[in-house]
Design an enzyme around this catalytic site. Sequence first.
Site, PDB file in Angstrom:
ATOM      1  N   HIS A   1       0.735  -1.046   0.001  1.00  0.00           N
ATOM      2  CA  HIS A   1       0.039  -0.058  -0.129  1.00  0.00           C
ATOM      3  C   HIS A   1       0.850   1.297  -0.121  1.00  0.00           C
ATOM      4  O   HIS A   1       2.181   1.206   0.008  1.00  0.00           O
ATOM      5  CB  HIS A   1      -1.070  -0.078   1.204  1.00  0.00           C
ATOM      6  CG  HIS A   1      -0.225   0.110   2.681  1.00  0.00           C
ATOM      7  ND1 HIS A   1       0.091   0.946   3.150  1.00  0.00           N
ATOM      8  CD2 HIS A   1      -0.152  -1.044   3.422  1.00  0.00           C
ATOM      9  CE1 HIS A   1       0.984   0.801   4.260  1.00  0.00           C
ATOM     10  NE2 HIS A   1       0.578  -0.489   4.405  1.00  0.00           N
TER      11      HIS A   1
ATOM     12  N   CYS B   1       3.219  -4.866   6.765  1.00  0.00           N
ATOM     13  CA  CYS B   1       2.810  -4.608   5.450  1.00  0.00           C
ATOM     14  C   CYS B   1       3.841  -4.137   4.830  1.00  0.00           C
ATOM     15  O   CYS B   1       4.889  -3.481   5.262  1.00  0.00           O
ATOM     16  CB  CYS B   1       1.826  -3.692   5.401  1.00  0.00           C
ATOM     17  SG  CYS B   1       0.037  -4.376   5.854  1.00  0.00           S
TER      18      CYS B   1
END
EC number: 2.-.-.-
Length: 334
Positions: free
Chosen positions: A193, A209
């Site tokens: 992301h 992440c």
Amino acid sequence: MKRASLLTLTLIGAFSAIQAAWAVDYPLPPTGSRLVGQNQTYTVQEGDKNLQAIARRFDTAAMLILEANNTIAPVPKPGTTITIPSQLLLPDAPRQGIIVNLAELRLYYYPPGENIVQVYPIGIGLQGLETPVMETRVGQKIPNPTWTPTAGIRQRSLERGIKLPPVVPAGPNNPLGRYALRLAHGNGEYLIHGTSAPDSVGLRVSSGCIRMNAPDIKALFSSVRTGTPVKVINEPVKYSVEPNGMRYVEVHRPLSAEEQQNVQTMPYTLPAGFTQFKDNKAVDQKLVDKALYRRAGYPVSVSSGATPAASNAPSVESAQNGEPEQGNMLRVTQ
């Protein structure tokens, strides 16, 4: 020795939120070759506020510049000449989909039907919340994602005096940025992301992440499809025997599991076949040992009779308009 954590804090404190970034396309090398790109040199200018500004100009990670230059400060003085590590060995993995090498803080994307590889800097999980090694696929593409902090993230934030809301709506202040790719691994808890904190790209600061610069995730998001294969590896040592017989190794500092570990001296897990590679009479073992000790983060020739310097390093004394010099092995596009 808390070298890694102290360095991270120094970098975060020194870096400002700079939005400009570049997508770096490397033409794929011939069959049997893994060496791409050319290292470059750059002389720090008066207007260069910090190392992150320079890293963004070349779309690399500040940590990789620190590896390549060893003794450079996070805020280098004007007039300092630094190496930009834009030469690399492609990971020893199929050239398809997305390949993430955690140890080098890079994401590789092989667009289908194109003879190129796109290379991006990334941020990954910190100690104790490591981004896992995995083979998976893109399970979902999420534009304008909302963020629901986990209980663990909310607790860690409270310990720093920050109270997070149950849900952070989409927008410029969302920690996931404007685009997210949910990976099918596990319960779908891992994303590739964007971020509202661009300083964190190129560092180990996430909860697991994979973070990217805003322009980079926008480009990747628009290119990949649901189902694109994703392979996450952790390989600090890469090596190659090129079609012309030259031997190269590329050595990065391994990821530490604890803050007390010194990433400059902690041992490696060497890749399969490395012992046979090193023992070949065409390889200078002393140069290999020097490369393993130095951990420069870019390819070094270890062929017998070679010098321990990376090949083909054009000079970029002062990049005009913030753009790096372009060679025939490297294309830089917005």
